[in-house]
Design a protein around this motif. Structure first.
Motif, PDB file in Angstrom:
ATOM      1  N   TYR A  32       0.737  -1.519  -0.136  1.00 34.21           N
ATOM      2  CA  TYR A  32       0.100   0.113  -0.298  1.00 34.21           C
ATOM      3  C   TYR A  32       1.277   1.226   0.226  1.00 34.21           C
ATOM      4  O   TYR A  32       1.440   1.643   0.622  1.00 34.21           O
ATOM      5  CB  TYR A  32      -1.065   0.435   0.566  1.00 34.21           C
ATOM      6  CG  TYR A  32      -1.841  -1.010   1.152  1.00 34.21           C
ATOM      7  CD1 TYR A  32      -3.123  -0.240   2.550  1.00 34.21           C
ATOM      8  CD2 TYR A  32      -1.905  -1.957   0.138  1.00 34.21           C
ATOM      9  CE1 TYR A  32      -3.977  -1.641   2.234  1.00 34.21           C
ATOM     10  CE2 TYR A  32      -3.242  -2.741   0.535  1.00 34.21           C
ATOM     11  CZ  TYR A  32      -4.093  -2.991   1.269  1.00 34.21           C
ATOM     12  OH  TYR A  32      -4.858  -3.849   1.492  1.00 34.21           O
ATOM     13  N   PHE A  34       2.433   5.562  -0.515  1.00 32.18           N
ATOM     14  CA  PHE A  34       1.605   6.702  -0.867  1.00 32.18           C
ATOM     15  C   PHE A  34       2.802   7.877  -1.348  1.00 32.18           C
ATOM     16  O   PHE A  34       3.586   7.357  -1.408  1.00 32.18           O
ATOM     17  CB  PHE A  34       0.778   7.164   0.322  1.00 32.18           C
ATOM     18  CG  PHE A  34       0.087   6.068   1.584  1.00 32.18           C
ATOM     19  CD1 PHE A  34       0.194   5.231   1.778  1.00 32.18           C
ATOM     20  CD2 PHE A  34      -1.095   6.338   0.926  1.00 32.18           C
ATOM     21  CE1 PHE A  34      -0.907   4.067   1.738  1.00 32.18           C
ATOM     22  CE2 PHE A  34      -2.544   5.730   1.568  1.00 32.18           C
ATOM     23  CZ  PHE A  34      -1.825   5.051   2.233  1.00 32.18           C
ATOM     24  N   TYR A  36       3.321  11.683  -0.670  1.00 33.91           N
ATOM     25  CA  TYR A  36       2.861  12.829   0.364  1.00 33.91           C
ATOM     26  C   TYR A  36       3.852  14.365  -0.213  1.00 33.91           C
ATOM     27  O   TYR A  36       5.132  14.054  -0.105  1.00 33.91           O
ATOM     28  CB  TYR A  36       3.505  12.599   1.716  1.00 33.91           C
ATOM     29  CG  TYR A  36       1.900  12.232   2.196  1.00 33.91           C
ATOM     30  CD1 TYR A  36       2.394  10.472   2.204  1.00 33.91           C
ATOM     31  CD2 TYR A  36       0.832  12.551   2.687  1.00 33.91           C
ATOM     32  CE1 TYR A  36       1.447   9.878   3.067  1.00 33.91           C
ATOM     33  CE2 TYR A  36      -0.255  11.666   3.323  1.00 33.91           C
ATOM     34  CZ  TYR A  36       0.359  10.921   3.281  1.00 33.91           C
ATOM     35  OH  TYR A  36      -0.922   9.558   4.277  1.00 33.91           O
ATOM     36  N   PHE A  46      -1.514  14.905   1.298  1.00 30.69           N
ATOM     37  CA  PHE A  46      -1.729  14.007   0.250  1.00 30.69           C
ATOM     38  C   PHE A  46      -1.580  13.522  -1.059  1.00 30.69           C
ATOM     39  O   PHE A  46      -2.852  15.008  -0.411  1.00 30.69           O
ATOM     40  CB  PHE A  46      -2.853  13.323   1.399  1.00 30.69           C
ATOM     41  CG  PHE A  46      -3.232  11.813   0.088  1.00 30.69           C
ATOM     42  CD1 PHE A  46      -4.394  12.019  -0.544  1.00 30.69           C
ATOM     43  CD2 PHE A  46      -2.484  10.550   0.628  1.00 30.69           C
ATOM     44  CE1 PHE A  46      -4.816  11.159  -1.274  1.00 30.69           C
ATOM     45  CE2 PHE A  46      -2.992   9.409  -0.331  1.00 30.69           C
ATOM     46  CZ  PHE A  46      -4.488   9.434  -0.902  1.00 30.69           C
ATOM     47  N   LYS A  49      -2.019   7.634  -4.210  1.00 32.91           N
ATOM     48  CA  LYS A  49      -2.445   6.176  -3.182  1.00 32.91           C
ATOM     49  C   LYS A  49      -2.194   5.619  -4.183  1.00 32.91           C
ATOM     50  O   LYS A  49      -3.554   5.298  -5.143  1.00 32.91           O
ATOM     51  CB  LYS A  49      -2.753   5.906  -2.159  1.00 32.91           C
ATOM     52  CG  LYS A  49      -4.402   5.636  -2.229  1.00 32.91           C
ATOM     53  CD  LYS A  49      -5.020   5.420  -1.058  1.00 32.91           C
ATOM     54  CE  LYS A  49      -6.490   5.130  -0.866  1.00 32.91           C
ATOM     55  NZ  LYS A  49      -7.228   5.215   0.223  1.00 32.91           N
ATOM     56  N   ILE A  51      -3.483   1.147  -3.877  1.00 35.38           N
ATOM     57  CA  ILE A  51      -3.828  -0.133  -3.426  1.00 35.38           C
ATOM     58  C   ILE A  51      -3.909  -1.265  -4.142  1.00 35.38           C
ATOM     59  O   ILE A  51      -3.412  -1.915  -3.781  1.00 35.38           O
ATOM     60  CB  ILE A  51      -5.367   0.637  -2.437  1.00 35.38           C
ATOM     61  CG1 ILE A  51      -4.713   1.870  -1.534  1.00 35.38           C
ATOM     62  CG2 ILE A  51      -5.804  -0.534  -1.346  1.00 35.38           C
ATOM     63  CD1 ILE A  51      -3.954   1.631  -0.656  1.00 35.38           C
TER      64      ILE A  51
END
Lengths: 115, 115
Positions: A32, A34, A36, A46, A49, A51
């Motif tokens: 997972y 991400f 930023y 943020f 992302k 998933i």
């Protein structure tokens, strides 16, 4: 142990040119992932992302990232850079611990977009 | 996304004193986290603030140095105790849902300088 690597401390690009900020990861199980962004004297925002699903993920401010399982990479991209994109970018991976939903961050890449 | 505020935004403290940082969220959240960002460094998770129970600390961080409170689902405090110049950092709180895929949202940070 989960980890992410950002091999470039700084990336310089001319405004209007495409940009790429690199990230590779090491996780057990499904990743997972991400991205930023941190502007000077600000908290983290943020961006996007991954998933599951499509390998190309679209996020805020025109950014996108491509998940590549075979290369264990999750590079951040933008087709046309703006001076206002200049900031510090962090890649992160999420994993569960006894304490819950924990993020491990990369070391960050400073993006500088010049006229 | 949640709106997160932190107090104070910055402070300059003397060696040996303690500072308590507050984190307020505009909605009830399951998970709250405290991070440290040392000058020029990435974010390091200090602990997960658990509502109604003791915080869960990461390796290298202890409750005596960084006591945390979480009295309800919208508020948490982090105290930096018996400060030394090495504690000079930005301290950030973040919130997330309890699912692994939930992104975290960050407060603006507290910039601490210890003289």
């Amino acid at each position: 142990a989960q980890s992410v690597a950002q091999p470039e401390d700084q990336v310089n690009v001319a405004e209007g040119n495409p940009l790429t900020v690199k990230c590779t990861y090491s996780v057990s199980g499904n990743p997972y992932l991400f991205w930023y962004v941190q502007y000077p004297n600000r908290g983290l925002q943020f961006l996007l992302k991954y998933i599951t699903g499509d390998n190309l993920v679209k996020g805020s401010y025109g950014f996108e990232a491509e998940f590549n399982k075979s290369q264990t990479s999750f590079h951040l991209k933008k087709p046309s850079a703006l001076v206002s994109d200049s900031a510090l970018y962090f890649c992160a991976v999420s994993h569960l611990t006894g304490g819950g939903n924990k993020l491990t961050f990369g070391t960050g890449t400073q993006l500088k977009v010049e006229l | 996304s949640a709106v997160i505020s932190q107090k104070p935004s910055r402070d300059i403290c003397q060696r040996g004193t303690s500072l308590t940082i507050q984190c307020q969220v505009d909605s009830q959240v399951t998970m709250m986290f405290w991070y440290r960002q040392q000058p020029g460094q990435s974010l390091t998770l200090i602990a997960t603030a658990n509502q109604g129970s003791e915080a869960t600390y990461e390796s290298g961080f202890v409750i005596d140095k960084f006591p945390i409170s979480r009295p309800n689902l919208t508020f948490s405090t982090l105290t930096v105790s018996n400060m030394s110049p090495e504690d000079s950092s930005i301290y950030l709180c973040s919130v997330a849902g309890d699912r692994r895929g939930n992104e975290q949202f960050f407060g603006p940070g507290t910039r601490l300088t210890v003289l």
